[in-house]
Design an enzyme around this catalytic site. Structure first.
Site, PDB file in Angstrom:
ATOM      1  N   TYR A 184       0.649  -1.235  -0.079  1.00 13.64           N
ATOM      2  CA  TYR A 184      -0.065   0.218   0.086  1.00 13.64           C
ATOM      3  C   TYR A 184       0.958   1.234  -0.019  1.00 13.64           C
ATOM      4  O   TYR A 184       0.517   2.270  -0.758  1.00 13.64           O
ATOM      5  CB  TYR A 184      -0.763  -0.163   1.315  1.00 13.64           C
ATOM      6  CG  TYR A 184      -2.219  -0.625   1.076  1.00 13.64           C
ATOM      7  CD1 TYR A 184      -2.431  -1.823   0.969  1.00 13.64           C
ATOM      8  CD2 TYR A 184      -3.318   0.367   0.860  1.00 13.64           C
ATOM      9  CE1 TYR A 184      -3.583  -2.537   0.655  1.00 13.64           C
ATOM     10  CE2 TYR A 184      -4.683  -0.261   0.736  1.00 13.64           C
ATOM     11  CZ  TYR A 184      -4.877  -1.720   0.737  1.00 13.64           C
ATOM     12  OH  TYR A 184      -6.119  -2.128   0.330  1.00 13.64           O
ATOM     13  N   LYS A 209       0.657 -15.075   4.896  1.00 12.80           N
ATOM     14  CA  LYS A 209       1.117 -15.788   3.564  1.00 12.80           C
ATOM     15  C   LYS A 209       2.341 -16.400   3.694  1.00 12.80           C
ATOM     16  O   LYS A 209       3.165 -16.233   2.681  1.00 12.80           O
ATOM     17  CB  LYS A 209       0.384 -15.244   2.390  1.00 12.80           C
ATOM     18  CG  LYS A 209       0.449 -16.332   1.414  1.00 12.80           C
ATOM     19  CD  LYS A 209      -0.549 -17.299   1.493  1.00 12.80           C
ATOM     20  CE  LYS A 209      -0.447 -18.311   0.204  1.00 12.80           C
ATOM     21  NZ  LYS A 209      -1.067 -19.797   0.192  1.00 12.80           N
ATOM     22  N   ASP A 222      -5.489 -17.843   2.754  1.00 13.05           N
ATOM     23  CA  ASP A 222      -6.240 -18.275   1.771  1.00 13.05           C
ATOM     24  C   ASP A 222      -7.425 -19.236   2.268  1.00 13.05           C
ATOM     25  O   ASP A 222      -8.659 -19.270   2.344  1.00 13.05           O
ATOM     26  CB  ASP A 222      -5.524 -19.227   0.539  1.00 13.05           C
ATOM     27  CG  ASP A 222      -4.652 -19.981   0.971  1.00 13.05           C
ATOM     28  OD1 ASP A 222      -3.958 -20.025   2.316  1.00 13.05           O
ATOM     29  OD2 ASP A 222      -4.039 -20.945   0.275  1.00 13.05           O
ATOM     30  N   ASP A 238      -7.364  -5.662   4.318  1.00 10.04           N
ATOM     31  CA  ASP A 238      -8.281  -5.159   3.284  1.00 10.04           C
ATOM     32  C   ASP A 238      -9.376  -6.159   2.739  1.00 10.04           C
ATOM     33  O   ASP A 238     -10.662  -6.154   2.888  1.00 10.04           O
ATOM     34  CB  ASP A 238      -7.676  -4.642   1.986  1.00 10.04           C
ATOM     35  CG  ASP A 238      -8.696  -3.903   1.244  1.00 10.04           C
ATOM     36  OD1 ASP A 238      -9.654  -3.268   1.474  1.00 10.04           O
ATOM     37  OD2 ASP A 238      -8.446  -3.987  -0.027  1.00 10.04           O
ATOM     38  N   ASP A 289     -13.487  -7.463   3.920  1.00  5.37           N
ATOM     39  CA  ASP A 289     -14.804  -7.408   2.793  1.00  5.37           C
ATOM     40  C   ASP A 289     -15.664  -8.557   3.130  1.00  5.37           C
ATOM     41  O   ASP A 289     -16.794  -8.792   3.083  1.00  5.37           O
ATOM     42  CB  ASP A 289     -14.547  -7.176   1.436  1.00  5.37           C
ATOM     43  CG  ASP A 289     -14.550  -5.674   1.022  1.00  5.37           C
ATOM     44  OD1 ASP A 289     -14.322  -4.860   1.976  1.00  5.37           O
ATOM     45  OD2 ASP A 289     -14.622  -5.335  -0.218  1.00  5.37           O
TER      46      ASP A 289
END
Ligand code: IPM
Ligand code: MG
Length: 354
Positions: free
Chosen positions: A138, A189, A221, A245, A249
């Protein structure tokens, strides 16, 4: 003498202004009930303002916003501006340049009716995602080499520092310790992005100081899968900026949709910026159909941050009470008018305080 809280408000793009308006009504009502003052400074920044003036977020205004006790941001994003320009110039500027390193995103299902998962209810969906907010890809500049040629190379590295990693993990442990289940999951990850081994090591180190907190780990994942299959496995979770992020959602959907998900961007002890996690939804702008509950809940988080604990609890109780009753048909945009939901929350607020 009663306290007066000074709030900077950037309503922003799309549905931002209408959901902010309802949030402010609830904030003012809470102030009246609980006897504190609210002084609001509204700023016009967003895509419309940029189109008219060429200004995104001028320095003097940025300085001024920081002099407030907290900031509220409605929504940013409009297809008339280049992708990411205004988002990075307003949301990014606030998060990164005010060093608001915690992005706190509660995921709480108030009523089973709003959950798309089969056989899951409020007891299964009640977690907080602690998203790192100042590092990762970011905040890196994108680099394009040999742009437009077959040899093109595009880069925006995922950069993590020990300081940045440690402070977010420590915050997450401190939070996990205060929640009834005292459980913290690290989501990363590290099997593919080996740079995230820093998260693995720092998490292990900091965990030594919190023997009362049960720790757990999931790759991003798998975490997405478990959040749908067994959301009850999560209580507090900490993760990197980009993964935070994405997974929030997903989290918003299992708590009933973008209409209800709120967030806080914090530098503990210094400053807080509060926002709904939904975007600007340009197609719905000005139609009075967007659900303002996410903004109202974000103002609730702001009240908690400002130390108005009773008022914060009352806003939260009003939302819970409203959603557990039968009057809200759906949390989707268009199911109710924006101001109708604002009215219902105000009514509940008056009732829970009666
Ligand atoms: C969010 C948003 C932002 C983010 C966008 C608008 C830059 O998706 O707050 O989750 O990616 O952080
Ligand atoms: Mg997002």
């Amino acid at each position: 003498m009663s306290t007066t809280h000074r709030i900077a408000v950037i309503a922003g793009d799309g549905i931002g202004p209408e959901v902010t308006r309802e949030g402010l009504r609830v904030l003012r009502a809470a102030a009246e009930h609980f006897g504190f003052g609210i002084e609001v400074t509204e700023y016009p920044f967003g895509t419309e303002h940029w189109l008219e003036t060429g200004e995104i977020f001028p320095d003097p205004a940025f300085e001024e916003v920081q002099q407030h006790d907290a900031c509220f941001l409605g929504a940013i994003g409009d297809p008339r501006a280049p992708v990411g320009l205004i988002e990075r110039g307003i949301i990014g500027h606030l998060r990164w340049d005010l060093d608001l390193y915690v992005n706190l995103r509660p995921i709480k299902l108030y009523d089973a009716r709003f959950c798309p998962l089969k056989d899951k209810g409020p007891e299964d969906v009640d977690m907080v995602i602690v998203r790192e907010n100042t590092e990762d890809a970011y905040v890196q500049q994108p680099v394009f080499e040999n742009q437009g040629t077959p040899e093109e190379k595009a880069m925006q590295p995922m950069v993590y520092t020990r300081k940045g990693t440690e402070r977010i993990i420590r915050f997450a442990f401190d939070l996990a310790r205060t929640r009834p289940r005292r459980q913290l999951t690290l989501i990363d990850k590290a099997n593919a992005v080996r740079a995230q081994d820093l998260y693995t090591r720092v998490f292990e180190e900091v965990a030594q100081e919190y023997p009362e907190v049960k720790t757990d780990h999931a790759y991003i994942d798998a975490a997405c899968m478990w959040m749908v299959k067994n959301p009850e496995w999560f209580d507090t979770a900490v993760t990197t900026n980009l993964f935070g992020d994405i997974i929030t959602d997903l989290g918003a959907m299992i708590q009933g949709g973008m209409g209800i998900a709120a967030s806080a961007n914090l530098h503990p002890g210094r400053f807080g910026m509060f926002e709904p996690i939904h975007g600007s939804f340009p197609k719905a702008a000005g139609k009075n159909t967007a659900n303002p509950l996410a903004s109202i809940a974000a103002f609730g988080m702001m009240l908690d941050w400002l130390g108005e604990k009773e008022a914060a609890a009352a806003v939260e109780a009003s939302i819970a009470d409203l959603l557990q009753g039968g009057r809200i048909r759906s949390l989707k945009a268009g199911a109710h008018a924006t101001d109708e939901i604002g009215d219902m929350v105000l009514e509940r607020l008056a009732a829970v305080n009666a």
